[in-house]
Scaffold this motif. Structure first.
Motif, PDB file in Angstrom:
ATOM      1  N   ILE A 167       0.865  -1.182   0.000  1.00  0.00           N
ATOM      2  CA  ILE A 167       0.000   0.000   0.000  1.00  0.00           C
ATOM      3  C   ILE A 167       0.900   1.230   0.000  1.00  0.00           C
ATOM      4  O   ILE A 167       1.842   1.321   0.790  1.00  0.00           O
ATOM      5  N   LYS A 168       0.626   2.160  -0.882  1.00  0.00           N
ATOM      6  CA  LYS A 168       1.314   3.451  -0.898  1.00  0.00           C
ATOM      7  C   LYS A 168       0.295   4.512  -0.524  1.00  0.00           C
ATOM      8  O   LYS A 168      -0.857   4.476  -0.966  1.00  0.00           O
ATOM      9  N   LEU A 169       0.731   5.483   0.276  1.00  0.00           N
ATOM     10  CA  LEU A 169      -0.165   6.526   0.779  1.00  0.00           C
ATOM     11  C   LEU A 169       0.364   7.918   0.478  1.00  0.00           C
ATOM     12  O   LEU A 169       1.568   8.131   0.424  1.00  0.00           O
ATOM     13  N   SER A 170      -0.580   8.849   0.374  1.00  0.00           N
ATOM     14  CA  SER A 170      -0.246  10.264   0.354  1.00  0.00           C
ATOM     15  C   SER A 170      -1.331  10.995   1.140  1.00  0.00           C
ATOM     16  O   SER A 170      -2.510  10.662   1.036  1.00  0.00           O
ATOM     17  N   ILE A 171      -0.914  11.953   1.928  1.00  0.00           N
ATOM     18  CA  ILE A 171      -1.825  12.733   2.773  1.00  0.00           C
ATOM     19  C   ILE A 171      -1.510  14.211   2.577  1.00  0.00           C
ATOM     20  O   ILE A 171      -0.344  14.593   2.515  1.00  0.00           O
ATOM     21  N   SER A 172      -2.559  15.022   2.522  1.00  0.00           N
ATOM     22  CA  SER A 172      -2.366  16.469   2.453  1.00  0.00           C
ATOM     23  C   SER A 172      -3.527  17.141   3.178  1.00  0.00           C
ATOM     24  O   SER A 172      -4.596  16.553   3.328  1.00  0.00           O
ATOM     25  N   HIS A 173      -3.289  18.373   3.635  1.00  0.00           N
ATOM     26  CA  HIS A 173      -4.381  19.111   4.275  1.00  0.00           C
ATOM     27  C   HIS A 173      -4.168  20.609   4.163  1.00  0.00           C
ATOM     28  O   HIS A 173      -3.055  21.091   3.947  1.00  0.00           O
TER      29      HIS A 173
END
Length: 171
Positions: free
Chosen positions: A153-159
């Motif tokens: 699983i590869k993830l990216s998070i932004s806010h």
């Protein structure tokens, strides 16, 4: 009065345009990613967008039910803990969607997801040594991940100050 009304109207329109821009950017990114990936060969994509106001950050029971101790330590140490918790929440939701999409012939319930209201504590989102987010599965989530037959699983998070987004790819 006209100046104040005009300023209020301009700010309201600007806010709507910013929200549309964020939504359009997310949609365009998802389209691009699904085009770039050969989605016919066991890959799954999940995305989740939440308003920061939608996550009950001040509810200790909610936090303890959905976030591990390591996640809580990380989020509380950030300049905007609420944004960090919301980003991790989005990442967890995106992981569920990516795994569910990895094996479309299996429904989410058949591979074990409990649905809305289920605690997400068994999907842990931590920082890798390179500071990129990584997922660690525990207990039932670990079994579900194994059942899906995904390998990674590869993830990216932004806010922003108002929204958070998480995107996950199951390979």
């Amino acid at each position: 009065k006209n100046g104040n009304f005009s300023c209020f109207l301009d700010n309201s329109i600007q806010s709507q345009l910013e929200k549309r821009s964020i939504s359009n950017s997310i949609i365009e990114s998802a389209k691009l990613l699904s085009t770039e990936l050969d989605m016919t060969s066991n890959k799954g994509v999940g995305i989740d967008v939440e308003s920061l106001s939608g996550i009950p950050f001040e509810n200790e029971t909610f936090i303890n039910r959905n976030f591990t101790e390591k996640e809580q330590v990380y989020c509380y140490s950030q300049p905007d803990p609420h944004a960090s918790f919301t980003g991790k929440w989005c990442a967890k939701e995106a992981v569920i969607k990516a795994i569910s999409n990895f094996s479309p012939e299996k429904s989410a319930n058949k591979i074990g997801w409990k649905g809305a209201g289920a605690p997400l504590i068994d999907i842990e989102v931590l920082s890798s040594p390179s500071k990129s987010p990584e997922v660690i599965f525990h207990n039932e989530a670990k079994e579900i991940f194994a059942q899906s037959q995904a390998k990674s699983i590869k993830l990216s998070i932004s806010h922003t100050s108002e929204y958070a987004v998480g995107i996950a790819f199951a390979f």
